[in-house]
Each structure stands twice: as structure tokens, then as C-alpha cells.
Write an enzyme that holds these catalytic residues in place. Structure first.
Site, PDB file in Angstrom:
ATOM      1  N   HIS A  13     -14.599   0.683   9.170  1.00  0.00           N
ATOM      2  CA  HIS A  13     -13.937  -0.085   8.182  1.00  0.00           C
ATOM      3  C   HIS A  13     -13.783  -1.481   8.350  1.00  0.00           C
ATOM      4  O   HIS A  13     -12.495  -2.024   8.324  1.00  0.00           O
ATOM      5  CB  HIS A  13     -12.662   0.633   7.799  1.00  0.00           C
ATOM      6  CG  HIS A  13     -11.846   0.075   6.658  1.00  0.00           C
ATOM      7  ND1 HIS A  13     -12.414   0.063   5.295  1.00  0.00           N
ATOM      8  CD2 HIS A  13     -10.675  -0.557   6.501  1.00  0.00           C
ATOM      9  CE1 HIS A  13     -11.458  -0.397   4.561  1.00  0.00           C
ATOM     10  NE2 HIS A  13     -10.363  -1.041   5.240  1.00  0.00           N
TER      11      HIS A  13
ATOM     12  N   ASN B 265      -4.501  -1.577   9.747  1.00  0.00           N
ATOM     13  CA  ASN B 265      -5.687  -2.151  10.196  1.00  0.00           C
ATOM     14  C   ASN B 265      -5.450  -2.642  11.500  1.00  0.00           C
ATOM     15  O   ASN B 265      -4.347  -3.088  12.160  1.00  0.00           O
ATOM     16  CB  ASN B 265      -6.245  -3.210   9.358  1.00  0.00           C
ATOM     17  CG  ASN B 265      -7.014  -2.620   8.255  1.00  0.00           C
ATOM     18  OD1 ASN B 265      -7.734  -1.791   8.658  1.00  0.00           O
ATOM     19  ND2 ASN B 265      -6.858  -3.007   6.906  1.00  0.00           N
TER      20      ASN B 265
ATOM     21  N   VAL C 259      -3.592   4.170   8.089  1.00  0.00           N
ATOM     22  CA  VAL C 259      -4.220   3.264   6.998  1.00  0.00           C
ATOM     23  C   VAL C 259      -4.078   2.017   7.756  1.00  0.00           C
ATOM     24  O   VAL C 259      -4.987   1.059   7.412  1.00  0.00           O
ATOM     25  CB  VAL C 259      -3.216   3.484   5.732  1.00  0.00           C
ATOM     26  CG1 VAL C 259      -3.809   2.363   4.736  1.00  0.00           C
ATOM     27  CG2 VAL C 259      -3.105   4.724   5.120  1.00  0.00           C
TER      28      VAL C 259
ATOM     29  N   VAL D  82       0.654  -1.153   0.146  1.00  0.00           N
ATOM     30  CA  VAL D  82      -0.002   0.117  -0.073  1.00  0.00           C
ATOM     31  C   VAL D  82       0.859   1.214  -0.054  1.00  0.00           C
ATOM     32  O   VAL D  82       0.957   2.223  -0.822  1.00  0.00           O
ATOM     33  CB  VAL D  82      -0.792   0.087   1.166  1.00  0.00           C
ATOM     34  CG1 VAL D  82      -1.711   1.303   1.234  1.00  0.00           C
ATOM     35  CG2 VAL D  82      -2.019  -1.194   1.137  1.00  0.00           C
TER      36      VAL D  82
END
Ligand SMILES: NC(=O)C1=CN([C@@H]2O[C@H](COP(=O)(O)OP(=O)(O)OC[C@H]3O[C@@H](n4cnc5c(N)ncnc54)[C@H](O)[C@@H]3O)[C@@H](O)[C@H]2O)C=CC1
Ligand SMILES: O=C([O-])CC(=O)C(=O)O
EC number: 1.1.1.37
Length: 311
Positions: free
Chosen positions: A175, A120, A118, A11
Site C-alpha cells: 500500500h 501507515n 490501518v 479515518v
């Protein structure tokens, strides 16, 4: 304008690639803990410059935070991704320690930066970064909603058989595979409600596919996705650096908005040079309100696991 990306993996490197290719920042620093890895990714990206025609300077460093000094935006993508069959929530044990340390390190060198989280489980990592650094809430932004909304628009475009860019739609809430809330009622095809074109059954399938969008890709790829995540971060960074004031669903700290307090969760925000410039508190219907409350409960339960990290 200078952007640091911590974590030069799938990413982080994709984000650096999109930022440089689109000329969003003049300088990008990629930092990773793995010896030589960020240097290699930066060199590979820089060797695209003549063929794709960009002038952004991308450098890579191994854990040298002095090179990140005075960044305008810092993106945290360091940590482990999930494998097929896992949830994002299962990553908390390893990623919490990484995110906390990284947030402290970047702020020591860029005290005025805006931090985009970003890693998780993103909503909980955003809350952790906010609580552990004490930064004002406008300067900590969790990226998830931009990605989930682009997946929602993709699945709607597939069902409509029309281009994604003609579809407007947003995902709010956590999310997570079960906490996302695709706002189907408000989705439109060129300003016309999508319910004019698609049956309730088709819309329900689109929403369900959106919610497990990340899991579907993880199953196909063996690790989680990176092209759309990297592009979604770049889109958010562009709105900050270029003060675009775009409305983007982001995970931000709520103080009464959507009936919630002391939580970071996805809601529509105006994103500009000050980070989160406004939380857009829209009126949800009763069903959406119930989904939001349930989503917030799940995120809050996850945040409770931070107790040992936040001492
Ligand atoms: N919020 C979102 O929408 C999305 C979140 N993610 C999450 O982003 C994270 C990164 O995913 P990928 O890039 O696919 O993983 P990856 O494994 O490709 O890259 C992670 C990188 O972080 C580095 N790293 C680990 N600890 C570090 C530390 N202390 N300091 C600096 N670097 C460190 C690793 O060496 C690795 O290169 C995962 O937690 C993933 O779940 C991924 C996609 C979307
Ligand atoms: O699915 C994952 O674990 C990574 C992620 O957050 C996404 O792609 O939405």
C-alpha cells in the site's frame, strides 16, 4: 457485535459513522488519546441516529481500554497521517511506537479479537502488530487493498464513463505510491475485459492515477483522505462480523503464497468470521510476478526499520 476503533480522527470517526449508519455492528467504541475527542465524535455520530435511522450504540472514551473489553473486531487508525509531499513510509518513526502499544492494550482486554490495521505505513504496521502480539495470522488484517481497489474502480469508471459498481478490479502488492499493483489485465466491465474498451495508453494512465490516489488527495486536502478509507474499513469489518466471505485484497502474512515468506503484503483473501479464511493464490503472468517481487522487496526493506521497535 462489538467493534472498537482506536484513533477517533478522520479515518476512525468516518469508519464509526459508516458502521453505525449501515448497522454493521450493535456497539462501536471509539478510543482516542486526546482528552474528550472520542467522546465528542461519538456524541456527534449518535445525534445522527434519529435522522438516518440507526440503532448502533456508539460511545467515545479517552484512553480507557476497559471499555473496549470483548470486542469482536478492533480497528487501529491511531497515528499521524502524511502531509502533502510526504510518503506513507515517512510516518514509520512515530506510528510504529503507537501501533505496538495500542495493539498490546487492545489485546489485554479483547484476547480473542480480530485486529484490522490501518495506520501507515500499513503493511509494515500490520507486520509489527503480528510480530509484537504473536496473534495467529488469520487474526491480523491490514486494510489497504480494499481502498486501492475502490480507487482503481473509480479511475476505470471515469475512463469508461460508466458506474464504478459495473467495474470489477483489484489492486495487490504494497500500500505505497510505488508498490501498488493494479491488476489491469484482470479488470472487467460487467465481465468483459476493460481492454475491449480502453487503449493501453488509457489503461496505463488509470493504473498510474490509482497508485498515487492517496497522494493526489493528500495534495488536495492538506492531509490524507478519510471518506473512502473509512468506508473501506467498514466494508472489511462487515465481511468479518457478518461472515460474508467476500474476496478482498488485504495485507496478510504470507508463508509461501506468491513466492513470499515472512512479510505482510496485499493479496486477495476470503474474509469471514475467522478473519483471513483463505489466501487466494492466483497465477500472475511474468510481468506481474516481477512487480510483486519488487513490491515485496520494498516492503521488506521498510520492515527492517522495525528492528529497534521489535526488541
Ligand atoms: N491503510 C489505509 O488505507 C489508510 C491509512 N491511513 C492512515 O491512518 C492513520 C490515521 O489517519 P487519520 O485518521 O487521517 O489521522 P488523524 O490525525 O485524523 O487521526 C489520528 C488519531 O489518532 C489519535 N492517536 C494518536 N496516538 C494515539 C494513541 N496512542 N492512542 C489512541 N489514539 C491515538 C490522534 O489523537 C488522532 O485523533 C494515519 O497513519 C494514516 O496514514 C489513512 C487513510 C487510509
Ligand atoms: O495517502 C495516505 O497517506 C493515506 C492512505 O493510505 C490512503 O489514502 O491511501
Amino acid at each position: 457485535m462489538k467493534v472498537t476503533i482506536v484513533g477517533a480522527g478522520n479515518v476512525g470517526a468516518t469508519c464509526a459513522d459508516v458502521i453505525s449508519y449501515r448497522g454493521i455492528a450493535s456497539e462501536v467504541v471509539l478510543l482516542d488519546i486526546k482528552e474528550g475527542f472520542a467522546e465528542g465524535k461519538a456524541m456527534d455520530i449518535m445525534q445522527c441516529a434519529t435522522n438516518t435511522g440507526f440503532n448502533t450504540k456508539v460511545i467515545g472514551v479517552t484512553n480507557d481500554y476497559s471499555k473496549t473489553a470483548n470486542s469482536d473486531v478492533v480497528v487501529i487508525t491511531s497515528g499521524i497521517p502524511r502531509k502533502p509531499g510526504m510518503t506513507r513510509e515517512e510516518l514509520i518513526g512515530i506510528n510504529a511506537g503507537i501501533v505496538k502499544t495500542v495493539a498490546e492494550n487492545v489485546l489485554a482486554h479483547s484476547p480473542n479479537t480480530i485486529v484490522v490495521v490501518v495506520s501507515n505505513p500499513m503493511d509494515t504496521m500490520t507486520y509489527l502488530a503480528l510480530k509484537s502480539t504473536g496473534l495467529p495470522k488469520n487474526r491480523i488484517i491490514g486494510m489497504g487493498g480494499a481502498l486501492d481497489s475502490s480507487r482503481f474502480r473509480y479511475y476505470l469508471s471515469q475512463a469508461l464513463d460508466k458506474p464504478s459498481n459495473d467495474v470489477s478490479a483489484m489492486v495487490i502488492g504494497g500500500h505505497g505510491d510505488t508498490t501498488m499493483i493494479p491488476l489491469t489485465r484482470l479488470a472487467s466491465y460487467n465481465g468483459i475485459p476493460v481492454s475491449e474498451f480502453l487503449s493501453q495508453d488509457a489503461l496505463d494512465k488509470v493504473a498510474a492515477s490509482t497508485m498515487v490516489g492517496g497522494a493526489t488527495l493528500t495534495g488536495l486536502l492538506g492531509t490524507s483522505a478519510w471518506y473512502a478509507p473509512g468506508a473501506s474499513v467498514a466494508y472489511l469489518v462487515d465481511s468479518i462480523l457478518n461472515d460474508q466471505k467476500k474476496m478482498i485484497a488485504c495485507s496478510v502474512f504470507l508463508e509461501g503464497e506468491y513466492g513470499q515468506n515472512d512479510i505482510c503484503i496485499g493479496v486477495p483473501c476470503i474474509i469471514g468470521k475467522n478473519g483471513v479464511e483463505q489466501i487466494v493464490d492466483i497465477t500472475l503472468n511474468d510481468a506481474e510476478k516481477a512487480l510483486f517481487a519488487k513490491s515485496a522487496d520494498a516492503v521488506r526493506n521498510m520492515n527492517a526499520d522495525l528492528k529497534s521497535v521489535l526488541v
